[in-house]
Design a protein around this motif. Structure first.
Motif, PDB file in Angstrom:
ATOM      1  N   ASP A 114     -31.517   7.594  18.350  1.00  0.00           N
ATOM      2  CA  ASP A 114     -30.392   7.161  19.186  1.00  0.00           C
ATOM      3  C   ASP A 114     -29.372   6.438  18.307  1.00  0.00           C
ATOM      4  O   ASP A 114     -29.665   5.384  17.731  1.00  0.00           O
ATOM      5  CB  ASP A 114     -30.904   6.230  20.293  1.00  0.00           C
ATOM      6  N   HIS A 128     -22.305  10.455  17.685  1.00  0.00           N
ATOM      7  CA  HIS A 128     -20.869  10.482  17.940  1.00  0.00           C
ATOM      8  C   HIS A 128     -20.115  11.075  16.757  1.00  0.00           C
ATOM      9  O   HIS A 128     -18.888  11.077  16.726  1.00  0.00           O
ATOM     10  CB  HIS A 128     -20.352   9.070  18.231  1.00  0.00           C
ATOM     11  N   ILE A 162     -26.974  15.502  21.019  1.00  0.00           N
ATOM     12  CA  ILE A 162     -26.365  15.128  22.298  1.00  0.00           C
ATOM     13  C   ILE A 162     -25.129  14.316  21.973  1.00  0.00           C
ATOM     14  O   ILE A 162     -25.212  13.284  21.302  1.00  0.00           O
ATOM     15  CB  ILE A 162     -27.331  14.316  23.162  1.00  0.00           C
ATOM     16  N   SER A 163     -23.991  14.780  22.442  1.00  0.00           N
ATOM     17  CA  SER A 163     -22.733  14.093  22.168  1.00  0.00           C
ATOM     18  C   SER A 163     -22.001  13.830  23.473  1.00  0.00           C
ATOM     19  O   SER A 163     -22.409  14.288  24.538  1.00  0.00           O
ATOM     20  CB  SER A 163     -21.863  14.924  21.220  1.00  0.00           C
ATOM     21  N   GLY A 164     -20.883  13.120  23.370  1.00  0.00           N
ATOM     22  CA  GLY A 164     -20.081  12.823  24.540  1.00  0.00           C
ATOM     23  C   GLY A 164     -19.163  11.651  24.276  1.00  0.00           C
ATOM     24  O   GLY A 164     -19.307  10.942  23.269  1.00  0.00           O
ATOM     25  N   SER A 220     -22.136  10.986  35.609  1.00  0.00           N
ATOM     26  CA  SER A 220     -22.281  11.701  34.348  1.00  0.00           C
ATOM     27  C   SER A 220     -22.886  13.072  34.607  1.00  0.00           C
ATOM     28  O   SER A 220     -23.714  13.244  35.512  1.00  0.00           O
ATOM     29  CB  SER A 220     -23.168  10.929  33.375  1.00  0.00           C
ATOM     30  N   ARG A 233     -23.688  18.297  25.784  1.00  0.00           N
ATOM     31  CA  ARG A 233     -22.544  17.377  25.918  1.00  0.00           C
ATOM     32  C   ARG A 233     -22.679  16.609  27.228  1.00  0.00           C
ATOM     33  O   ARG A 233     -22.967  17.190  28.275  1.00  0.00           O
ATOM     34  CB  ARG A 233     -21.223  18.138  25.905  1.00  0.00           C
ATOM     35  N   VAL A 234     -22.497  15.297  27.137  1.00  0.00           N
ATOM     36  CA  VAL A 234     -22.532  14.436  28.316  1.00  0.00           C
ATOM     37  C   VAL A 234     -21.100  14.021  28.622  1.00  0.00           C
ATOM     38  O   VAL A 234     -20.380  13.525  27.745  1.00  0.00           O
ATOM     39  CB  VAL A 234     -23.403  13.190  28.077  1.00  0.00           C
ATOM     40  N   LYS A 281     -24.568   9.016  27.063  1.00  0.00           N
ATOM     41  CA  LYS A 281     -25.409   9.804  26.132  1.00  0.00           C
ATOM     42  C   LYS A 281     -26.794   9.199  25.975  1.00  0.00           C
ATOM     43  O   LYS A 281     -27.807   9.888  25.985  1.00  0.00           O
ATOM     44  CB  LYS A 281     -24.727   9.866  24.754  1.00  0.00           C
ATOM     45  N   SER A 282     -26.841   7.874  25.817  1.00  0.00           N
ATOM     46  CA  SER A 282     -28.124   7.213  25.556  1.00  0.00           C
ATOM     47  C   SER A 282     -29.004   7.120  26.788  1.00  0.00           C
ATOM     48  O   SER A 282     -30.164   6.712  26.690  1.00  0.00           O
ATOM     49  CB  SER A 282     -27.886   5.819  24.981  1.00  0.00           C
ATOM     50  N   VAL A 309     -24.450  16.636  32.388  1.00  0.00           N
ATOM     51  CA  VAL A 309     -24.957  17.115  31.107  1.00  0.00           C
ATOM     52  C   VAL A 309     -24.842  18.627  31.078  1.00  0.00           C
ATOM     53  O   VAL A 309     -25.242  19.314  32.022  1.00  0.00           O
ATOM     54  CB  VAL A 309     -26.422  16.691  30.889  1.00  0.00           C
ATOM     55  N   VAL A 320     -28.931  11.512  19.525  1.00  0.00           N
ATOM     56  CA  VAL A 320     -27.699  11.126  20.203  1.00  0.00           C
ATOM     57  C   VAL A 320     -26.702  10.714  19.126  1.00  0.00           C
ATOM     58  O   VAL A 320     -26.985   9.832  18.316  1.00  0.00           O
ATOM     59  CB  VAL A 320     -27.941   9.962  21.174  1.00  0.00           C
TER      60      VAL A 320
END
Length: 555
Positions: free
Chosen positions: A459, A491, A27-29, A516, A504-505, A35-36, A518, A489
C-alpha cells in the motif's frame, strides 16, 4: 492466491467485485478516491478490530469476502484440515461489520473467531504499508523467511526432532522427580497387590466359581430332579419311557407289511430312542457330579464374599479385578525402578543435549551465511529504491532459554538504517510508512522464493519517490509478481505500468453522497489512466505518448 475480493457498503464503496490472477495487479485512482480501501478490506478480513466507522453511511452493515485458491498455500491447507474447516482447493474468508460496532466472521461458510481468521489470513496474505497488520514485522516471520531463503529445511527438521526427544526426556525426569519419596506408596501398593494375588481373579475363573456355587446352592433340588427323570425314563420299578418306546416299535413292526408308512414311523422312533439313551446317560453323569457337601459350599461362599469385597474396595466390577491387579503390578514395577530410571535419564538427557547442540550449531552456521547474503542483497535493493545510504542487517540473537528450542539456538531480528550515519534499528520500529513499505519490498524481492505466503499487498509503496526510482520500484514489484501474487496500490505511472493487471478506483457523487467505484482497465483504458497519472486533470498528447512509452518498455 487471492482470486476474488467482494466489498459491499464499505466506507464509500457501495459494491465492488475484483477478480485477481497471478502476477502483479496495480490499483490506481485520484487522491481520496478510496484506493487503500481495498487494502483495508483485506486487513479486516485478516482479523483487524471491527470499526463501525467503516460501514457506509445509511447501511446497517458492511460485508467483505475474499476467495483464495490454495494450490500454492500448503500451510493454509494444513491449518484448515487441522481445524476441520477445509473445503477442497478453495477457501473463503467472510466478515460483516455492523454499524453498531459488532462483527461476525466465517471461514468456508462456518462461523469463526477473529483469532482463527487472523491465523489463517497470516498464511494467505501479507500486507506491507502504513498498517499495523504486517507479518514481516514479527520475529517468527522473519526467522521463517530467513530459513526459507536459505533452504534450511533439513537442518531445521534435525533440530526440531532432537529438541522434541530432549523435551520428552525432561518431562519424564520432572514427573519422576515430583513423586518424591515413594516408599509409602510402594508399601501401600504391595499390600493391595498381595490381597488381589491371593485370589483367582481371571474373568473365566470367577464365572466358573459362580456357576459351581449355584450348583451347590441348589444341589438337593438338582439331585431330586435327576433321580425323578431317570426313574421315568429308564427306571425298573414302573414302566419306563424306554421300555414303552421299544414295545411301541415291536407292535408297529408286526403289521408294517400291511402299511409301508409305518416303516418311516419306526425310523423316527429309532432316532428318538437313540437320543433318549443319550439323555439318560447325561442325567447319570450330572447326578454323579452332584454332592451335598456343606463344607465345600461354605468355602465357595467365603471365596465369593472375598471377591465381592475386593471389587467394592477397588470400585470395579468383579470381572475387572484381574486388570486392576495387573495395573498395580505395573505401577509397583515402575516405582521400584524409578531410581534406576532417573539415573538412566540423566545420561540420556546429557546425550540429547549434545545432539541438540550439534544440530543447532549446524543450523546457526547456515543461518549466519544466509543472513550475510540476505543483508547484502537487501541493502543493495534499498539503495536502488531511493534510500541511498540505507542499510539492512539480519541480526542473530542467541536464545537464552534453558530448555531445548525447536527453532534453534538463536532468534532473528531485521535491523534497518534508513539513512547513512544512523544506527540500525529493528524493522518494526521504522517510523515512516513509505520507508517501511519500500524496505519490505526490498526484503521480499531479495528473498524471492523464501516467503511461503502466496499473496503480498503493498500500500503506497512508492510514497515519497519519483522518476527513475519509481521505475525501479515498479520493476522490482513486477519481478516479485513473477514468483508470488502481488497487489500494489500506487499513484505513480512508472509503477502502474509494470502491472500485469490494472484496476482504477474513481469517486463520484450520487444523490448527494460520494461513492467509489472500481473498474478493471483494458489496454486502451490503461493507457489513458497512465496519461492521467502523468499529466493531471488536463491530459495532453504528450502525456498519452509518454504513457504508451511506459507500457511499451515493460518486458
Amino acid at each position: 492466491m487471492l482470486t476474488l475480493l467482494t466489498i459491499k457498503d464499505f466506507a464509500v464503496v457501495r459494491t465492488a467485485e475484483l477478480e485477481f490472477g497471478a502476477g502483479l495487479t496495480v490499483i490506481s485512482g485520484e487522491t481520496g478516491a478510496g484506493k487503500s480501501l481495498l487494502v483495508d478490506a483485506l486487513g479486516f478480513l485478516s482479523g483487524l478490530r471491527a470499526d463501525s466507522g467503516m460501514v457506509r453511511h445509511g447501511a446497517e452493515r458492511a460485508e467483505l469476502s475474499a476467495q483464495f485458491d490454495l494450490s500454492d498455500a500448503m500451510p493454509a491447507r494444513d491449518w484448515l484440515r487441522e481445524q476441520e474447516l477445509d473445503e477442497g482447493d478453495d477457501c473463503q474468508l467472510r466478515r460483516t461489520l455492523r454499524a453498531d460496532g459488532g462483527s461476525k466472521a466465517w471461514i468456508n461458510g462456518r462461523p469463526a473467531t477473529l483469532a482463527q481468521l487472523g491465523e489463517l489470513a497470516g498464511l494467505l496474505v501479507e500486507i506491507h504499508g502504513q498498517h499495523e497488520h504486517q507479518a514481516l514485522l514479527s520475529k517468527a516471520s522473519q526467522l521463517a523467511l530467513l530459513d526459507g531463503f536459505g533452504g534450511h529445511e533439513a537442518a531445521l527438521t534435525a533440530v526440531e526432532t532432537v529438541a522434541a526427544h530432549w523435551n520428552a526426556l525432561l518431562r519424564e525426569r520432572e514427573a519422576l522427580s515430583k513423586q518424591g519419596d515413594v516408599s509409602e506408596r510402594i508399601a501401600y501398593l504391595e499390600h493391595q497387590f498381595a490381597e488381589l494375588q491371593r485370589e483367582a481373579l481371571e474373568p473365566d475363573a470367577i464365572a466358573e466359581l459362580g456357576a459351581t456355587h449355584r450348583r451347590h446352592a441348589h444341589a438337593a433340588a438338582l439331585i431330586a430332579a435327576c433321580d425323578g427323570a431317570f426313574a421315568r425314563l429308564a427306571g425298573e420299578d414302573a414302566p419306563s419311557m424306554t421300555r414303552q418306546l421299544q414295545q411301541t416299535r415291536s407292535e408297529l413292526m408286526r403289521v408294517v407289511e400291511h402299511e409301508p408308512r409305518l416303516a418311516d414311523i419306526d425310523a423316527l422312533l429309532d432316532a428318538a430312542s437313540i437320543q433318549l439313551d443319550e439323555a439318560i446317560a447325561l442325567i447319570e453323569r450330572v447326578r454323579e457330579d452332584l454332592d451335598l457337601d456343606p463344607a465345600q459350599f461354605e468355602d465357595m461362599e467365603r471365596r465369593l464374599g472375598r471377591i465381592h469385597d475386593l471389587a467394592r474396595k477397588h470400585r470395579v466390577a468383579p470381572e475387572q479385578l484381574a486388570a486392576q491387579r495387573d495395573a498395580l503390578a505395573a505401577e509397583l514395577e515402575l516405582l521400584r525402578s524409578a531410581g534406576q530410571r532417573v539415573t538412566a535419564l540423566d545420561g540420556e538427557i546429557a546425550a540429547a543435549r549434545k545432539q541438540w547442540q550439534a544440530a543447532a550449531a549446524k543450523l546457526t552456521e547456515a543461518r549466519t551465511k544466509t543472513a550475510k547474503a540476505l543483508s547484502k542483497s537487501t541493502t543493495a535493493l534499498i539503495g536502488e529504491l531511493g534510500m541511498g545510504g540505507g542499510k539492512f542487517e539480519v541480526a542473530l540473537e542467541p536464545n537464552a532459554a534453558e530448555r531445548p528450542d525447536a527453532n534453534g539456538a538463536e532468534r532473528v531480528e531485521f535491523l534497518v538504517s534508513a539513512n547513512a550515519g544512523q544506527p540500525p534499528r529493528p524493522l518494526r520500529k521504522v517510523a515512516s510508512g513509505g520507508e517501511l513499505s519500500r524496505i519490505s519490498l526490498a526484503i521480499e524481492v531479495a528473498a524471492l522464493g523464501g516467503d511461503l505466503v502466496p499473496t503480498m499487498v503493498f500500500d503506497e509503496v512508492d510514497s515519497g519517490i519519483g522518476g527513475a526510482v519509481a521505475e525501479i520500484v515498479g520493476q522490482k514489484l513486477r519481478a516479485l509478481g513473477e514468483k508470488r501474487q502481488a497487489l500494489c496500490v500506487t499513484h505513480l505511472p512508472q509503477v502502474a505500468a509494470q502491472g500485469h493487471a490494472h484496476y482504477r478506483v474513481s469517486k463520484a457523487a450520487s444523490d448527494g453522497v460520494t461513492q467509489s467505484a472500481v473498474e478493471k482497465l483494458d489496454a486502451k483504458q490503461r493507457a489513458e489512466e497512465l496519461a492521467r497519472m502523468l499529466g493531471g486533470v488536463e491530459v495532453s498528447k504528450e502525456a498519452r505518448a509518454a504513457a504508451k512509452r511506459l507500457l511499451s518498455n515493460v518486458d
